[in-house]
Design a protein around this motif. Structure first.
Motif, PDB file in Angstrom:
ATOM      1  N   GLN A   1     -14.847   7.431  -2.513  1.00 41.16           N
ATOM      2  CA  GLN A   1     -14.225   7.051  -1.266  1.00 41.16           C
ATOM      3  C   GLN A   1     -13.546   6.917  -0.377  1.00 41.16           C
ATOM      4  O   GLN A   1     -12.882   5.581  -1.222  1.00 41.16           O
ATOM      5  N   ALA A   2     -13.107   6.339   1.116  1.00 43.51           N
ATOM      6  CA  ALA A   2     -11.497   6.299   0.756  1.00 43.51           C
ATOM      7  C   ALA A   2     -11.548   4.550   0.726  1.00 43.51           C
ATOM      8  O   ALA A   2     -11.045   3.201   0.660  1.00 43.51           O
ATOM      9  N   ASP A   3     -13.065   3.764   1.456  1.00 44.59           N
ATOM     10  CA  ASP A   3     -12.995   2.544   1.488  1.00 44.59           C
ATOM     11  C   ASP A   3     -13.338   1.815   0.192  1.00 44.59           C
ATOM     12  O   ASP A   3     -12.612   0.871   0.135  1.00 44.59           O
ATOM     13  N   GLN A   4     -14.101   2.905  -0.657  1.00 42.05           N
ATOM     14  CA  GLN A   4     -13.657   2.020  -2.207  1.00 42.05           C
ATOM     15  C   GLN A   4     -12.630   2.100  -3.167  1.00 42.05           C
ATOM     16  O   GLN A   4     -12.135   0.818  -3.354  1.00 42.05           O
ATOM     17  N   MET A   5     -11.680   3.154  -2.490  1.00 46.26           N
ATOM     18  CA  MET A   5      -9.871   2.709  -3.329  1.00 46.26           C
ATOM     19  C   MET A   5      -8.834   2.398  -2.722  1.00 46.26           C
ATOM     20  O   MET A   5      -8.341   1.849  -3.235  1.00 46.26           O
ATOM     21  N   LEU A   6      -9.520   1.772  -0.968  1.00 45.60           N
ATOM     22  CA  LEU A   6      -8.261   0.603  -0.749  1.00 45.60           C
ATOM     23  C   LEU A   6      -8.634  -0.997  -0.791  1.00 45.60           C
ATOM     24  O   LEU A   6      -8.429  -1.830  -1.002  1.00 45.60           O
TER      25      LEU A   6
ATOM     26  N   GLN B   1      -7.663   9.515  -5.262  1.00 44.26           N
ATOM     27  CA  GLN B   1      -9.036   9.480  -4.221  1.00 44.26           C
ATOM     28  C   GLN B   1      -9.480  11.416  -4.841  1.00 44.26           C
ATOM     29  O   GLN B   1     -10.551  11.773  -5.001  1.00 44.26           O
ATOM     30  N   GLN B   2      -8.315  12.162  -5.203  1.00 37.80           N
ATOM     31  CA  GLN B   2      -8.326  13.826  -4.891  1.00 37.80           C
ATOM     32  C   GLN B   2      -9.637  13.988  -6.453  1.00 37.80           C
ATOM     33  O   GLN B   2     -10.099  14.207  -6.493  1.00 37.80           O
TER      34      GLN B   2
ATOM     35  N   LEU C   1       1.042  -1.320   0.066  1.00 38.91           N
ATOM     36  CA  LEU C   1       0.652  -0.204  -0.005  1.00 38.91           C
ATOM     37  C   LEU C   1       0.858   0.794  -0.071  1.00 38.91           C
ATOM     38  O   LEU C   1       0.443   2.140  -0.652  1.00 38.91           O
ATOM     39  N   TRP C   2       1.875   1.129   0.648  1.00 37.62           N
ATOM     40  CA  TRP C   2       2.654   2.316   1.391  1.00 37.62           C
ATOM     41  C   TRP C   2       3.153   2.954  -0.067  1.00 37.62           C
ATOM     42  O   TRP C   2       3.592   3.588  -0.423  1.00 37.62           O
ATOM     43  N   LYS C   3       3.797   2.164  -0.424  1.00 36.04           N
ATOM     44  CA  LYS C   3       4.708   2.449  -2.078  1.00 36.04           C
ATOM     45  C   LYS C   3       3.612   2.909  -3.286  1.00 36.04           C
ATOM     46  O   LYS C   3       4.356   3.602  -4.073  1.00 36.04           O
ATOM     47  N   ARG C   4       2.567   2.383  -3.358  1.00 31.13           N
ATOM     48  CA  ARG C   4       1.445   3.416  -4.145  1.00 31.13           C
ATOM     49  C   ARG C   4       0.391   4.396  -3.263  1.00 31.13           C
ATOM     50  O   ARG C   4      -0.503   4.767  -4.250  1.00 31.13           O
ATOM     51  N   TRP C   5       1.157   4.359  -2.181  1.00 29.87           N
ATOM     52  CA  TRP C   5       0.227   6.080  -1.196  1.00 29.87           C
ATOM     53  C   TRP C   5       0.221   7.020  -2.076  1.00 29.87           C
ATOM     54  O   TRP C   5      -1.062   7.683  -2.104  1.00 29.87           O
ATOM     55  N   GLY C   6       0.738   7.504  -2.257  1.00 30.99           N
ATOM     56  CA  GLY C   6       1.265   8.433  -3.752  1.00 30.99           C
ATOM     57  C   GLY C   6       0.124   9.207  -4.509  1.00 30.99           C
ATOM     58  O   GLY C   6      -0.824  10.250  -4.653  1.00 30.99           O
ATOM     59  N   ASN C   7       0.357   7.608  -5.803  1.00 30.69           N
ATOM     60  CA  ASN C   7      -1.163   7.617  -6.669  1.00 30.69           C
ATOM     61  C   ASN C   7      -2.690   7.345  -5.742  1.00 30.69           C
ATOM     62  O   ASN C   7      -3.112   7.459  -6.037  1.00 30.69           O
ATOM     63  N   ILE C   8      -2.560   6.948  -4.745  1.00 30.95           N
ATOM     64  CA  ILE C   8      -3.702   6.108  -4.286  1.00 30.95           C
ATOM     65  C   ILE C   8      -5.028   7.873  -3.715  1.00 30.95           C
ATOM     66  O   ILE C   8      -5.710   8.490  -4.225  1.00 30.95           O
ATOM     67  N   ILE C   9      -4.063   8.441  -2.855  1.00 31.30           N
ATOM     68  CA  ILE C   9      -4.110   9.756  -2.639  1.00 31.30           C
ATOM     69  C   ILE C   9      -4.803  10.546  -4.114  1.00 31.30           C
ATOM     70  O   ILE C   9      -5.850  11.365  -4.039  1.00 31.30           O
ATOM     71  N   ARG C  10      -3.600  10.433  -5.094  1.00 30.32           N
ATOM     72  CA  ARG C  10      -4.567  11.527  -6.233  1.00 30.32           C
ATOM     73  C   ARG C  10      -5.339  11.116  -6.811  1.00 30.32           C
ATOM     74  O   ARG C  10      -5.620  11.981  -7.480  1.00 30.32           O
TER      75      ARG C  10
ATOM     76  N   GLN D   1     -12.996   4.767  11.853  1.00 31.43           N
ATOM     77  CA  GLN D   1     -12.674   5.885  11.078  1.00 31.43           C
ATOM     78  C   GLN D   1     -14.359   5.309   9.540  1.00 31.43           C
ATOM     79  O   GLN D   1     -14.245   4.714   9.988  1.00 31.43           O
ATOM     80  N   ARG D   2     -14.905   6.587   9.581  1.00 37.10           N
ATOM     81  CA  ARG D   2     -15.851   6.564   8.997  1.00 37.10           C
ATOM     82  C   ARG D   2     -16.362   7.260   7.812  1.00 37.10           C
ATOM     83  O   ARG D   2     -15.883   8.906   7.902  1.00 37.10           O
ATOM     84  N   GLU D   3     -16.539   8.082   6.957  1.00 34.42           N
ATOM     85  CA  GLU D   3     -16.907   8.460   5.207  1.00 34.42           C
ATOM     86  C   GLU D   3     -17.497   9.164   5.552  1.00 34.42           C
ATOM     87  O   GLU D   3     -18.378  10.219   6.629  1.00 34.42           O
ATOM     88  N   PRO D   4     -17.045  11.047   5.761  1.00 33.69           N
ATOM     89  CA  PRO D   4     -16.530  11.366   4.531  1.00 33.69           C
ATOM     90  C   PRO D   4     -14.556  10.962   4.668  1.00 33.69           C
ATOM     91  O   PRO D   4     -13.797  11.822   6.173  1.00 33.69           O
ATOM     92  N   ILE D   5     -13.458  10.138   4.299  1.00 33.18           N
ATOM     93  CA  ILE D   5     -12.012   9.808   4.701  1.00 33.18           C
ATOM     94  C   ILE D   5     -10.903  10.360   3.397  1.00 33.18           C
ATOM     95  O   ILE D   5     -11.468  10.077   2.848  1.00 33.18           O
ATOM     96  N   ASN D   6     -10.770  11.091   4.011  1.00 36.23           N
ATOM     97  CA  ASN D   6      -9.831  12.241   3.250  1.00 36.23           C
ATOM     98  C   ASN D   6      -7.949  11.319   3.774  1.00 36.23           C
ATOM     99  O   ASN D   6      -7.132  11.198   4.116  1.00 36.23           O
ATOM    100  N   LEU D   7      -7.721  10.444   2.704  1.00 35.39           N
ATOM    101  CA  LEU D   7      -6.576   9.379   2.776  1.00 35.39           C
ATOM    102  C   LEU D   7      -5.411   9.972   2.785  1.00 35.39           C
ATOM    103  O   LEU D   7      -4.043  10.376   3.512  1.00 35.39           O
ATOM    104  N   SER D   8      -5.207  11.910   1.834  1.00 34.23           N
ATOM    105  CA  SER D   8      -3.957  12.220   2.032  1.00 34.23           C
ATOM    106  C   SER D   8      -3.247  12.895   3.737  1.00 34.23           C
ATOM    107  O   SER D   8      -2.732  13.188   3.571  1.00 34.23           O
TER     108      SER D   8
END
Length: 421
Positions: A169-174, A163-164, A152-161, A197-204
């Motif tokens: 929603q964070a649960d869908q991204m994860l 989502q934005q 997860l962490w090595k892709r975390w920047g891509n995940i945040i971008r 942690q409940r939606e809305p969740i900002n993964l950034s």
């Protein structure tokens, strides 16, 4: 991931995993084509013991399982057991058979971690004395955690971008990133809820510590683990067992002796003893003159095993470990029948309670029809429980409504034709 329950048997080399597999599985059993699945080379078949409905409905003599067996009202249901490659520290970095281990692990629903509590093998499985087996429990958890966290962490920047840009929603991204572990959205929601942690969740806004916290929560749900404290017959085991129980009070733990179970099975097959797997005693020639008589050496070995394992721990722990694993994951046995009075599975009235399938908690009545056969779900009309009551298609299956008769449009049409004739 398939709905079918798979138990992953894990542990370091020389912890007794191979002996546990030999004790828990039966190479002589009918395993080539049991219900709704095929057995692959790296899988074995073990058996989940549970009370069969034949006992409650006075059908013991007529009960005829197609797979597994029924012994005086105790049903032994086939369950896949995955032999996961032996693990050493550094597996998440590819050391030993780490990559194979972690890839195999994805297929399991629940883990049996076989731990050598004697302290006579080190972290690499080499013979030693005074090793602390508590270390094995923690580093297994740490290795699986590191495997998922790093992915997860090595892709975390891509995940945040992502989502934005998609406003997802964070649960869908994860869930998308964890789908390779056989993860459904409901599991991710539970893991998030458990860490408040409940939606809305900002993964950034998440840092490394928060992601570690999420991975811990995810692991507890995705890979629930039973500790199989093996080699309890060794003199060095008692103190280690007490310390492990104190350190890990939230784990399900089963004291076991896989070698004792293997030996008892061998003696049973050679007709020296009368023994039922999972029980806390056995009979010898002294209690049953149909058995072979043991010589003094064999009798002494059996008595020692009885004292050190069966009487002290209430059994060898093998069957209890399997039962605990199935129930920890909350799988439910379901019996599809064609006749609610005879509990038969064919029109002739034979094959009483022939089929049984373990399904996850939360499985709905119509959903189960589709698991049995796609046509049952496609032409579904209604389902009935044991007393003939109609079951709602969205009703969840439980142990109180797990004998089910399905009626389809095609079947009802055929029955009308027969009535007219």
């Amino acid at each position: 991931m398939s709905h079918e329950l798979i138990i992953g048997c894990v542990g370091k080399p020389s912890a007794g995993k191979s002996s546990f597999l030999n004790a828990a599985t039966d190479s002589q059993a009918k395993v080539g084509n049991y219900p709704f699945t095929t057995i692959e080379p790296n899988y074995g078949v073990t058996y989940y013991p549970t009370e069969c409905p034949c006992k409650k409905y006075d059908k013991i003599d007529a009960c005829s399982p197609r797979y597994g067996r029924c012994d005086k009202g105790t049903r032994y249901i086939p369950v896949k057991m995955l032999d996961v490659a032996g693990l050493v520290p550094g597996a998440s970095e590819g050391k030993g058979l780490g990559n194979q281990f972690l890839d195999d692990l994805r297929h399991a629903h629940v883990l049996l971690h076989v731990v050598d509590v004697s302290g006579n093998t080190n972290e690499k499985g080499e013979e030693t004395t005074g090793y602390d087996p508590i270390n094995d429990i923690q580093w297994l958890k740490d290795e699986i955690h590191a495997w998922i966290f790093n992915n997860l962490w090595k892709r975390w920047g891509n995940i945040i971008r992502k989502q934005q840009s998609t406003k997802s929603q964070a649960d869908q991204m994860l869930q998308k990133k964890l789908s390779g572990y056989g993860t459904k959205i409901v599991l991710v929601k539970r893991a998030l809820d458990n860490i408040d942690q409940r939606e809305p969740i900002n993964l950034s806004l998440w840092d490394k510590d928060m992601l570690h916290k999420f991975v811990d929560s995810f692991l507890d749900i995705r890979f629930p683990t039973v500790l199989v404290l093996n080699k309890v017959d060794q003199s060095t085991s008692d103190l280690n067992i007490s310390r492990i129980c104190e350190r890990y009070p939230d784990y399900a733990m089963i004291p076991s002796s896989a070698l004792a179970e293997c030996f008892l099975r061998k003696m049973k097959s050679q007709n020296y003893i009368e023994y039922v797997e999972g029980e806390d005693n056995f009979n010898t020639h002294l209690e049953n003159d149909k058995l072979k008589q043991c010589d003094d050496k064999l009798q002494a070995r059996l008595e020692k095993l009885r004292d050190l394992v069966l009487f002290r721990y209430g059994g060898t722990g093998i069957q209890l470990a399997v039962k605990t694993a199935v129930e920890l994951k909350k799988f439910i046995p379901v019996y599809p029948v064609k006749n609610l009075k005879s509990l038969a599975c064919d029109k002739s009235g034979g094959s009483v309670l022939r089929d049984c399938m373990l399904v996850p908690k939360g499985t709905e009545v119509r959903e189960f029809a589709g698991m049995l056969h796609p046509d049952l779900e496609k032409y579904y009309l209604y389902a009935e429980g044991i007393n003939g009551q109609r079951l709602g298609e969205s009703d969840e299956i439980s142990e109180s409504n797990n004998i089910i008769k399905y009626t389809t449009a095609a079947l009802e049409s055929k029955e009308k034709e027969n009535d007219e004739k």
